[in-house]
Design a protein around this motif. Structure first.
Motif, PDB file in Angstrom:
ATOM      1  N   LEU A   4       0.803  -1.218   0.000  1.00 45.16           N
ATOM      2  CA  LEU A   4       0.000   0.000   0.000  1.00 45.16           C
ATOM      3  C   LEU A   4       0.835   1.268   0.000  1.00 45.16           C
ATOM      4  O   LEU A   4       0.307   2.360   0.012  1.00 45.16           O
ATOM      5  CB  LEU A   4      -0.916   0.010   1.236  1.00 45.16           C
ATOM      6  N   GLN A   5       2.153   1.141  -0.020  1.00 47.54           N
ATOM      7  CA  GLN A   5       3.029   2.283   0.218  1.00 47.54           C
ATOM      8  C   GLN A   5       2.741   3.470  -0.690  1.00 47.54           C
ATOM      9  O   GLN A   5       2.595   4.588  -0.230  1.00 47.54           O
ATOM     10  CB  GLN A   5       4.487   1.846   0.053  1.00 47.54           C
ATOM     11  N   LEU A   6       2.681   3.249  -1.987  1.00 48.91           N
ATOM     12  CA  LEU A   6       2.547   4.376  -2.898  1.00 48.91           C
ATOM     13  C   LEU A   6       1.134   4.939  -2.928  1.00 48.91           C
ATOM     14  O   LEU A   6       0.889   5.972  -3.541  1.00 48.91           O
ATOM     15  CB  LEU A   6       2.979   3.969  -4.311  1.00 48.91           C
ATOM     16  N   SER A   7       0.184   4.278  -2.305  1.00 48.19           N
ATOM     17  CA  SER A   7      -1.177   4.797  -2.277  1.00 48.19           C
ATOM     18  C   SER A   7      -1.562   5.221  -0.860  1.00 48.19           C
ATOM     19  O   SER A   7      -2.706   5.154  -0.460  1.00 48.19           O
ATOM     20  CB  SER A   7      -2.151   3.729  -2.781  1.00 48.19           C
ATOM     21  N   GLY A   8      -0.541   5.640  -0.089  1.00 44.31           N
ATOM     22  CA  GLY A   8      -0.789   6.100   1.283  1.00 44.31           C
ATOM     23  C   GLY A   8      -0.908   4.948   2.234  1.00 44.31           C
ATOM     24  O   GLY A   8      -1.801   4.908   3.080  1.00 44.31           O
ATOM     25  N   GLY A   9      -0.011   3.934   2.091  1.00 48.04           N
ATOM     26  CA  GLY A   9      -0.106   2.675   2.826  1.00 48.04           C
ATOM     27  C   GLY A   9      -0.348   2.802   4.309  1.00 48.04           C
ATOM     28  O   GLY A   9      -1.249   2.200   4.848  1.00 48.04           O
ATOM     29  N   ILE A  10       0.459   3.570   5.029  1.00 48.30           N
ATOM     30  CA  ILE A  10       0.241   3.782   6.455  1.00 48.30           C
ATOM     31  C   ILE A  10      -0.536   5.075   6.598  1.00 48.30           C
ATOM     32  O   ILE A  10      -0.047   6.146   6.273  1.00 48.30           O
ATOM     33  CB  ILE A  10       1.578   3.865   7.213  1.00 48.30           C
ATOM     34  N   ILE A  19       7.424   8.453   0.426  1.00 52.20           N
ATOM     35  CA  ILE A  19       8.535   8.152  -0.483  1.00 52.20           C
ATOM     36  C   ILE A  19       9.626   7.369   0.237  1.00 52.20           C
ATOM     37  O   ILE A  19      10.194   6.419  -0.313  1.00 52.20           O
ATOM     38  CB  ILE A  19       9.105   9.455  -1.071  1.00 52.20           C
ATOM     39  N   LEU A  20       9.916   7.728   1.487  1.00 52.94           N
ATOM     40  CA  LEU A  20      10.972   7.070   2.252  1.00 52.94           C
ATOM     41  C   LEU A  20      10.509   5.777   2.911  1.00 52.94           C
ATOM     42  O   LEU A  20      11.300   5.071   3.518  1.00 52.94           O
ATOM     43  CB  LEU A  20      11.518   8.019   3.320  1.00 52.94           C
ATOM     44  N   ARG A  21       9.213   5.467   2.804  1.00 51.92           N
ATOM     45  CA  ARG A  21       8.629   4.253   3.397  1.00 51.92           C
ATOM     46  C   ARG A  21       8.892   4.189   4.906  1.00 51.92           C
ATOM     47  O   ARG A  21       9.226   3.132   5.462  1.00 51.92           O
ATOM     48  CB  ARG A  21       9.154   3.000   2.693  1.00 51.92           C
ATOM     49  N   LEU A  22       8.714   5.334   5.562  1.00 53.59           N
ATOM     50  CA  LEU A  22       8.881   5.361   7.010  1.00 53.59           C
ATOM     51  C   LEU A  22       7.855   4.431   7.654  1.00 53.59           C
ATOM     52  O   LEU A  22       6.684   4.441   7.316  1.00 53.59           O
ATOM     53  CB  LEU A  22       8.694   6.788   7.536  1.00 53.59           C
ATOM     54  N   PHE A  69      12.655  -2.412   1.788  1.00 48.93           N
ATOM     55  CA  PHE A  69      13.132  -1.159   1.200  1.00 48.93           C
ATOM     56  C   PHE A  69      12.273  -0.744   0.001  1.00 48.93           C
ATOM     57  O   PHE A  69      12.000   0.445  -0.195  1.00 48.93           O
ATOM     58  CB  PHE A  69      14.583  -1.319   0.765  1.00 48.93           C
ATOM     59  N   LEU A  70      11.865  -1.711  -0.793  1.00 50.36           N
ATOM     60  CA  LEU A  70      10.983  -1.459  -1.936  1.00 50.36           C
ATOM     61  C   LEU A  70       9.613  -2.068  -1.678  1.00 50.36           C
ATOM     62  O   LEU A  70       9.490  -3.101  -1.006  1.00 50.36           O
ATOM     63  CB  LEU A  70      11.549  -2.081  -3.221  1.00 50.36           C
ATOM     64  N   GLU A 118      15.051   6.563  -6.102  1.00 50.52           N
ATOM     65  CA  GLU A 118      16.365   7.198  -6.058  1.00 50.52           C
ATOM     66  C   GLU A 118      16.501   8.128  -4.849  1.00 50.52           C
ATOM     67  O   GLU A 118      17.569   8.212  -4.237  1.00 50.52           O
ATOM     68  CB  GLU A 118      16.628   7.955  -7.362  1.00 50.52           C
ATOM     69  N   LYS A 119      15.423   8.829  -4.518  1.00 47.93           N
ATOM     70  CA  LYS A 119      15.477   9.689  -3.328  1.00 47.93           C
ATOM     71  C   LYS A 119      15.657   8.836  -2.080  1.00 47.93           C
ATOM     72  O   LYS A 119      16.414   9.193  -1.173  1.00 47.93           O
ATOM     73  CB  LYS A 119      14.201  10.525  -3.214  1.00 47.93           C
ATOM     74  N   ARG A 120      14.982   7.719  -2.019  1.00 45.58           N
ATOM     75  CA  ARG A 120      15.095   6.817  -0.868  1.00 45.58           C
ATOM     76  C   ARG A 120      16.527   6.304  -0.746  1.00 45.58           C
ATOM     77  O   ARG A 120      17.095   6.249   0.352  1.00 45.58           O
ATOM     78  CB  ARG A 120      14.110   5.653  -1.026  1.00 45.58           C
ATOM     79  N   ILE A 121      17.111   5.902  -1.874  1.00 41.67           N
ATOM     80  CA  ILE A 121      18.490   5.430  -1.865  1.00 41.67           C
ATOM     81  C   ILE A 121      19.420   6.525  -1.348  1.00 41.67           C
ATOM     82  O   ILE A 121      20.311   6.277  -0.526  1.00 41.67           O
ATOM     83  CB  ILE A 121      18.923   4.993  -3.277  1.00 41.67           C
ATOM     84  N   SER A 122      19.206   7.743  -1.804  1.00 44.68           N
ATOM     85  CA  SER A 122      20.047   8.869  -1.402  1.00 44.68           C
ATOM     86  C   SER A 122      19.964   9.130   0.100  1.00 44.68           C
ATOM     87  O   SER A 122      20.984   9.327   0.770  1.00 44.68           O
ATOM     88  CB  SER A 122      19.640  10.130  -2.178  1.00 44.68           C
TER      89      SER A 122
END
Length: 287
Positions: A56-62, A73-76, A96-97, A153-157
């Motif tokens: 659900l991450q990219l659709s507002g998972g939490i 984006i950072l999957r906090l 991570f993904l 890429e932002k997450r990796i950074s």
């Protein structure tokens, strides 16, 4: 007129009630903080919940992070770091993904896979070699602008603490049964590749498929124990490829020199297909 004892008793009662109310407010505040961290708190029920929740991450998972774009984006609340080695420095980032991101990268790569190459130390160009038997491709600069790629890429950074602009284009790889990548270093030993961006500092290796037998990422001089690499027990440290996980390791030490202990390889795949995505990061901007 009230007696001194009644006044003292009244004050004590007032203070006691105030302390109880304050404690309740404090407990409520702490509970809200815990809830805001989603699955990051160590409840066994949460830690072992269905992988569908991660999807659900990219659709507002939490829901607690739904209005915080950077947090999504950072999957906090999803990403869980695990330090597994100090020489070389190795961190496994679980979850991570998202599953959608894994499938997205595979879908982009599938039609464009070619036999993988290795860097020729004399010319700096890619050549075919028996050392590496996978197939792969690189995302192009236009695909780097896609929202999901930008999020990755932002997450990796952020997790590597290396600027986005210092990263090479993401490479997606597929290892089929009996394929492997013999131990090697990611840092360059030629001068050709150092001209653009300098030396490779670190690597983020992301796993895109599950149900893989073998195919571990192998660090032969890390740790002091043994591990299973392609069905064989070997000395060193092995990371099993789990879909959505990522391995961050540094090719350069804290002294700024290339770290020979960062030698690593891809163990033979015994069953299924191993898909991965690699992001190499340099000392300077690559653009």
């Amino acid at each position: 007129m009230a007696s001194p004892m009644k006044i003292v008793f009244g004050l004590l009662t007032f203070v006691t009630v105030g302390m109880i109310i304050g404690a309740l407010f404090q407990l409520a505040f702490i509970r809200r903080l815990e809830d805001s961290y989603g699955t990051d708190f160590p409840s066994h029920r949460r830690m072992h919940e269905s992988q569908n929740v991660v999807n659900l991450q990219l659709s507002g998972g939490i829901s607690h992070w739904a209005n915080d774009k950077d947090a999504v984006i950072l999957r906090l609340g999803y990403v869980k770091p695990e330090i597994i080695g100090w020489s070389p420095r190795i961190i496994v980032y679980h979850n991570f993904l998202s599953m959608e991101e894994c499938d997205y990268l595979r879908a982009i790569a599938s039609p464009r896979l070619q036999i993988s190459t290795v860097v020729d130390t004399k010319t700096g160009k890619g050549i075919k070699s028996d050392v590496r038997t996978s197939s792969g491709m690189f995302l192009n600069p236009e695909e780097r602008k896609y929202p999901m790629i930008q999020a990755i890429e932002k997450r990796i950074s952020v997790y590597s603490q290396i600027p986005v602009e210092n990263g090479e284009l993401i490479q997606v790889l597929r290892y089929e049964k009996n394929q492997f990548y013999r131990p090697h270093h990611d840092y360059f030993s030629d001068t050709f590749n150092l001209k653009r961006g300098g030396q490779r500092v670190a690597t983020m290796l992301m796993y895109l498929s599950d149900n893989v037998e073998g195919g571990e990422t192998y660090f032969p001089v890390a740790g002091s124990g043994e591990c299973s690499c392609g069905g064989k027990m070997v000395k060193g440290l092995c990371v099993k490829p789990n879909k959505g996980d990522a391995v961050l390791f540094w090719s350069m030490g804290l002294d700024g020199q290339s770290d020979p202990n960062s030698i690593h390889g891809g163990c033979e795949v015994l069953g299924g297909e191993k898909w991965s995505a690699t992001k190499w990061m340099r000392q300077r901007t690559t653009s």
